[in-house]
Structure formats: structure tokens, C-alpha cells
Design an enzyme around this catalytic site. Structure first.
Site, mmCIF file in Angstrom:
data_model
loop_
_atom_site.group_PDB
_atom_site.id
_atom_site.type_symbol
_atom_site.label_atom_id
_atom_site.label_comp_id
_atom_site.label_asym_id
_atom_site.label_seq_id
_atom_site.Cartn_x
_atom_site.Cartn_y
_atom_site.Cartn_z
ATOM 1 N N GLY A 11 -35.759 -32.357 -37.844
ATOM 2 C CA GLY A 11 -36.275 -32.395 -39.206
ATOM 3 C C GLY A 11 -37.735 -32.788 -39.233
ATOM 4 N NE ARG A 72 -31.999 -30.010 -37.582
ATOM 5 C CZ ARG A 72 -32.183 -31.313 -37.630
ATOM 6 N NH1 ARG A 72 -32.177 -32.026 -36.513
ATOM 7 N NH2 ARG A 72 -32.365 -31.938 -38.778
ATOM 8 C CG ASP A 103 -30.607 -39.943 -31.757
ATOM 9 O OD1 ASP A 103 -30.781 -40.974 -31.100
ATOM 10 O OD2 ASP A 103 -29.600 -39.224 -31.639
ATOM 11 C CB THR A 125 -37.031 -39.443 -37.368
ATOM 12 O OG1 THR A 125 -35.884 -39.482 -38.227
ATOM 13 C CG2 THR A 125 -37.110 -40.727 -36.572
ATOM 14 C CG ASP A 127 -33.033 -40.248 -40.238
ATOM 15 O OD1 ASP A 127 -33.152 -40.039 -41.465
ATOM 16 O OD2 ASP A 127 -32.582 -39.388 -39.454
ATOM 17 C CG ASP A 129 -32.560 -42.575 -36.218
ATOM 18 O OD1 ASP A 129 -33.719 -42.173 -36.015
ATOM 19 O OD2 ASP A 129 -31.586 -41.800 -36.314
ATOM 20 N NE ARG A 171 -29.431 -39.094 -36.743
ATOM 21 C CZ ARG A 171 -28.751 -39.287 -35.610
ATOM 22 N NH1 ARG A 171 -27.717 -38.536 -35.325
ATOM 23 N NH2 ARG A 171 -29.118 -40.215 -34.754
#
Length: 212
Positions: A11, A72, A103, A125, A127, A129, A171
Site C-alpha cells: 500500500g 501486490r 510488513d 506504511t 500502520d 507496525d 491491519r
């Protein structure tokens, strides 16, 4: 090392273009050749690789998304996909790869490293994460985007005396929910890292409604 390549994967996140621009400019300043790979690991396997100059990133820092595009490519998790990627890197005489992503992108970068190809990951990202950094590229912008939306939603909620449930991205990480919930004054914040009882949440909200 004389020639490196850079790709963005997964993303898109605000700041990816700024990060790619910084890599290109610094590398050229240090006397390296820089190549861009379009469409992430998919473009790597397909050989969608082109040389980048200073002018290639001249107007990119203020633009969102990623000028290298993204896609992707689950097949890169396989040995066949990874070996095809390394084959393309060697074909273009590239000595090292910079991967900007989250990730999944890091797993791809790690796989190349384990196969002996020098790879560096830059955490991009929303996120937040990725371990090893306090804030990933894109998280701050995502957080402020949520807060801007919360301010507008709160006005409507107050006008109609309604309780609104706001779902955000992230996520498997609750950073966006936690930070935006705290800053926005949410009554309850649910994150995937912490178990919760929905009946307790409903009871708390009903109690707040009765005491208004």
C-alpha cells in the site's frame, strides 16, 4: 557498490516519494547510479527497471502516492519468484536494493538478503507496525487525516445527539486507532492487541447517554 535500485511495495503511504527522492539524491551525490523499479516486486520480476537522474525526482517531494507505482505480488513469497527477482537485479548489474514499504515488503526484502543479495528496508506504511522505528513513514499523515475527519463527525454527532462508531485502518496494529482516539477524545478505543468485551463497551456508552 556502484549501482543501486529502489522500489516501493504494498500500500502507498504519504512520504514515500520524499523517501525515494532522498535516496536518489544522496546516492547520486555519493557517486552511485540509481535505478527505479516500477510496480514493486512485480516490476522487479518483470524487469521494469529504469535509470533515475536528479531530474527524475525534481517535482516528487510534494506529491502523494508513489511515482514508482506499487502492486501486490504474493508470488514473491515463493523461491521461484525470489530467484527471478535476483536474476533481474544481476542482469541490470545492480549491487544493492532499497525497499520502501510495510510488513509484506520487509518480508520480501528479508528473503533477498537471506539469498545473499544486499537489501535495505525503509519503513513506509500508515500502520506503524514495523519494529526498529518509533514512527513509520505515512503514520503521522494518516493520524492527522483521521483527526480531521473526527472533528467533522463530532459536529454532526453533537447536532443529532448520536453516538458514532469510527473504523480506521491499521491491519493488525492499533496505533492509528489508539493515537487518533486519544487525541480525538473517543469514549472507547478498540485495538486488536487488547481483548475486549462488547457488552461492556455497549454498557459504558449507554451509561454515558443516560447521564447527558
Amino acid at each position: 557498490m556502484k549501482r543501486i535500485a529502489i522500489l516501493t511495495s504494498g500500500g502507498d503511504a504519504p512520504g514515500m516519494n520524499a523517501a525515494a527522492r532522498a535516496v536518489v539524491r544522496k546516492a547520486i551525490y555519493e557517486g552511485l547510479e540509481v535505478y527505479g523499479i516500477n510496480y514493486g516486486f512485480l516490476g522487479l520480476v518483470n524487469g521494469d527497471i529504469h535509470k533515475l537522474e536528479l531530474g527524475s525526482v525534481g517535482d516528487k517531494v510534494q506529491r502523494g502516492g508513489t511515482f514508482l507505482y506499487s502492486a501486490r505480488y504474493p508470488e514473491f513469497a515463493t523461491e521461484e519468484g525470489q530467484l527471478k527477482g535476483i536474476e533481474q537485479l544481476k542482469k541490470h548489474q545492480i549491487d544493492g536494493l532499497v525497499v520502501i514499504g510495510g510488513d509484506g515488503s520487509y518480508h520480501g526484502a528479508e528473503a533477498l538478503t537471506k539469498r545473499g543479495f544486499p537489501t535495505i528496508g525503509i519503513p513506509g506504511t500508515i500502520d506503524n507496525d514495523i519494529s526498529g522505528t518509533d514512527f513509520t513513514i505515512g503514520f503521522d499523515t494518516a493520524l492527522n487525516t483521521v483527526l480531521d475527519a473526527l472533528d467533522k463527525i463530532r459536529d454532526t454527532a453533537t447536532s443529532h445527539e448520536r453516538t458514532f462508531i469510527i473504523e480506521v485502518m491499521g491491519r493488525d496494529a492499533g496505533d492509528i486507532a489508539l493515537w487518533s482516539g486519544l487525541a480525538g477524545g473517543a469514549e472507547a478505543i478498540l485495538v486488536p492487541e487488547v481483548e475486549f468485551n462488547m457488552e461492556d463497551i455497549v454498557g459504558r456508552l449507554n451509561k454515558r447517554t443516560r447521564t447527558r
